[in-house]
Design a protein around this motif. Structure first.
Motif, PDB file in Angstrom:
ATOM      1  N   ILE A  47       0.728  -1.243   0.057  1.00  0.00           N
ATOM      2  CA  ILE A  47      -0.099   0.003   0.090  1.00  0.00           C
ATOM      3  C   ILE A  47       0.716   1.239   0.067  1.00  0.00           C
ATOM      4  O   ILE A  47       0.567   2.213  -0.744  1.00  0.00           O
ATOM      5  CB  ILE A  47      -0.892   0.110   1.256  1.00  0.00           C
ATOM      6  N   HIS A  48       1.835   1.339   1.049  1.00  0.00           N
ATOM      7  CA  HIS A  48       2.627   2.481   0.833  1.00  0.00           C
ATOM      8  C   HIS A  48       3.700   2.777  -0.586  1.00  0.00           C
ATOM      9  O   HIS A  48       3.763   3.979  -0.650  1.00  0.00           O
ATOM     10  CB  HIS A  48       3.778   2.322   2.052  1.00  0.00           C
ATOM     11  N   CYS A  49       4.026   1.556  -0.927  1.00  0.00           N
ATOM     12  CA  CYS A  49       4.564   1.609  -2.220  1.00  0.00           C
ATOM     13  C   CYS A  49       3.796   2.071  -3.462  1.00  0.00           C
ATOM     14  O   CYS A  49       4.072   3.216  -4.299  1.00  0.00           O
ATOM     15  CB  CYS A  49       5.290   0.483  -2.618  1.00  0.00           C
ATOM     16  N   PHE A  50       2.519   1.813  -3.524  1.00  0.00           N
ATOM     17  CA  PHE A  50       1.704   2.288  -4.295  1.00  0.00           C
ATOM     18  C   PHE A  50       1.096   3.608  -4.038  1.00  0.00           C
ATOM     19  O   PHE A  50       1.231   4.537  -5.246  1.00  0.00           O
ATOM     20  CB  PHE A  50       0.247   1.458  -4.122  1.00  0.00           C
ATOM     21  N   VAL A  51       1.120   4.174  -2.923  1.00  0.00           N
ATOM     22  CA  VAL A  51       0.879   5.505  -2.595  1.00  0.00           C
ATOM     23  C   VAL A  51       1.972   6.469  -3.151  1.00  0.00           C
ATOM     24  O   VAL A  51       1.972   7.497  -3.629  1.00  0.00           O
ATOM     25  CB  VAL A  51       0.443   5.861  -1.100  1.00  0.00           C
ATOM     26  N   PHE A  52       3.150   5.986  -2.757  1.00  0.00           N
ATOM     27  CA  PHE A  52       4.256   6.755  -3.208  1.00  0.00           C
ATOM     28  C   PHE A  52       4.563   6.754  -4.657  1.00  0.00           C
ATOM     29  O   PHE A  52       4.837   7.703  -5.349  1.00  0.00           O
ATOM     30  CB  PHE A  52       5.649   5.838  -2.618  1.00  0.00           C
ATOM     31  N   LEU A  53       4.273   5.692  -5.484  1.00  0.00           N
ATOM     32  CA  LEU A  53       4.352   5.836  -6.915  1.00  0.00           C
ATOM     33  C   LEU A  53       3.258   6.691  -7.358  1.00  0.00           C
ATOM     34  O   LEU A  53       3.468   7.455  -8.485  1.00  0.00           O
ATOM     35  CB  LEU A  53       4.104   4.385  -7.529  1.00  0.00           C
TER      36      LEU A  53
END
Length: 62
Positions: A47-53
């Motif tokens: 989830i955090h990688c998705f938000v970052f991207l």
């Protein structure tokens, strides 16, 4: 609160990942017995990688 949860889980499992008699011996910190410590760590990271991207893509479109 989290510290108490983790300590109780380690006691219930018979020790940490370095104790030969424990259920999680040589499993590492991320395994099927401890994934509830951080609300399934893999989901948390994804989830955090998705938000970052999404943030990077959103900024690049400006």
């Amino acid at each position: 609160m989290w510290n108490q949860l983790i300590q109780q889980s380690i006691i219930d499992l018979g020790g940490d990942w370095n104790v030969p008699e424990s259920r999680i011996y040589r499993s590492g910190i991320l395994n099927q017995y401890t994934n509830h410590w951080l609300c399934n760590t893999y989901s948390f990271i994804v989830i955090h990688c998705f938000v970052f991207l999404a943030a990077i893509v959103g900024r690049s479109r400006k």
